[in-house]
Design an enzyme around this catalytic site. Structure first.
Site, mmCIF file in Angstrom:
data_model
loop_
_atom_site.group_PDB
_atom_site.id
_atom_site.type_symbol
_atom_site.label_atom_id
_atom_site.label_comp_id
_atom_site.label_asym_id
_atom_site.label_seq_id
_atom_site.Cartn_x
_atom_site.Cartn_y
_atom_site.Cartn_z
ATOM 1 N N SER A 114 -92.549 -22.857 22.665
ATOM 2 C CA SER A 114 -92.281 -24.252 22.314
ATOM 3 C C SER A 114 -93.545 -24.907 21.748
ATOM 4 O O SER A 114 -94.088 -24.429 20.759
ATOM 5 C CB SER A 114 -91.712 -24.996 23.529
ATOM 6 N N ASP A 254 -80.619 -22.460 20.995
ATOM 7 C CA ASP A 254 -81.928 -23.091 21.161
ATOM 8 C C ASP A 254 -81.945 -24.498 20.554
ATOM 9 O O ASP A 254 -81.386 -24.732 19.479
ATOM 10 C CB ASP A 254 -82.962 -22.217 20.435
ATOM 11 N N HIS A 281 -83.436 -22.537 24.766
ATOM 12 C CA HIS A 281 -84.869 -22.740 24.537
ATOM 13 C C HIS A 281 -85.728 -21.896 25.469
ATOM 14 O O HIS A 281 -86.824 -21.480 25.097
ATOM 15 C CB HIS A 281 -85.185 -24.224 24.701
#
Length: 310
Positions: A114, A254, A281
């Protein structure tokens, strides 16, 4: 599967006037050619807990795995009174190099999840000595693309959920229980599809909520309402400077939608991608063994011995 206990060491690295907490997981049976892997957590400000299971690569690939809590969160120095302009990508690039230098690491692999993938790209475009590969996991190449992707996913939520989000964001009441419940619906679809959420995820979230300075300043109140200092961030035009082998991974559901990470694949020479089915995610939590297998294969392909044979 037999569980192997691997040695774990923790230490503090001085960074500016602060302290960065570091965890080093060493393999029980080191592979001579296996370079260390440095893992960058997300948020910003989510601490390392939720990516801690990536340390399984130590035993599985015979390499040292290094986690650290970026300054401002976790077990590193907290700075709740720092001004907004203190929190920049350049700060965290500097911290990374400080940690790497303090540990005496020469050649290494880098993995970011991320925000950590965004940070990894920021590091890689600087072409640092020693970097041998980059894994960008569940990360956007610009916040404009991220916000657009989030809007597409929000449009798929139930009407009452979307209405609650819109009303409370307009009113600035983003701590209202109705808004938080709507946020949770988005998270269960696109952030982590496990029920209940795993403890590592809850631990990272709890420490962020207890000290939200970094996350709220750079991002905003949640994953899709981005009003912080990163809102205009992009690395797209700089990606051609990345010289190392790069793997881009994401989940089928995601919140980092394909359009958000495609620039990495298109603009980094030789980059390739892998999408994990039925994950979101937090792919590494939802399918940990499959995730580590894909990452481990990529890393091993770019360790010195394998590179010499290719």
């Amino acid at each position: 599967m037999k569980l192997v206990s691997v040695p774990v060491e923790t230490l503090s690295v001085p960074f500016r006037d602060y302290s960065t907490w570091v965890k080093i997981t060493s393999p029980e049976r080191p592979a001579p050619a296996a370079l260390p892997l440095i893992v960058l957590h997300g948020g910003p400000g989510m601490a390392h807990n939720y990516v801690a299971n990536i340390a399984g690569l130590a035993d599985e690939t015979g390499r040292t795995v290094i986690h650290y809590d970026q300054v401002g969160c976790g077990q590193s120095t907290h700075l709740p009174d720092a001004p907004a302009d203190f929190w920049t990508p350049a700060l965290f690039v500097e911290e990374f190099h400080t940690v790497r230098g303090a540990l005496g690491i020469g050649d290494y692999h880098l993995l970011g999840q991320s925000w950590g993938g965004m940070l990894g790209a920021e590091i890689a475009v600087g072409r640092p000595d020693g970097l041998r590969s980059l894994a960008i996991c569940n990360s956007p190449a610009s916040m404009e693309l991220w916000v657009a992707g989030a809007a597409e996913l929000r449009a798929q939520l139930p009407p009452q959920t979307r209405d609650a989000m819109d009303r409370h964001e307009a009113a600035g009441t983003v701590t209202d229980p109705e808004y938080l419940a709507a946020t949770l619906e988005f998270y269960r679809r696109h952030v982590c599809r496990m029920d209940p959420f795993p403890q590592d995820f809850l631990d990272s979230e709890a420490q962020m909520e207890a000290e939200p300075t970094v996350y709220h300043t750079m991002n905003g109140p949640n994953e899709f309402h981005v009003v912080g200092t990163l809102r205009d961030w992009t690395i797209i035009d700089r990606l051609g400077a990345v010289e190392v082998p790069t793997l881009v991974v994401a989940g089928e559901f995601d919140e980092a939608t394909p359009a958000t990470w495609q620039p990495y694949v298109e603009r980094i020479p030789g980059a390739r991608s892998h999408v994990f089915a039925d994950t979101s995610h937090c792919t590494h939590l939802e399918k940990p063994e499959e995730f580590r297998a894909v990452i481990g294969t990529f890393l091993s392909a770019h360790d010195p011995a394998d590179a010499a044979r290719n």
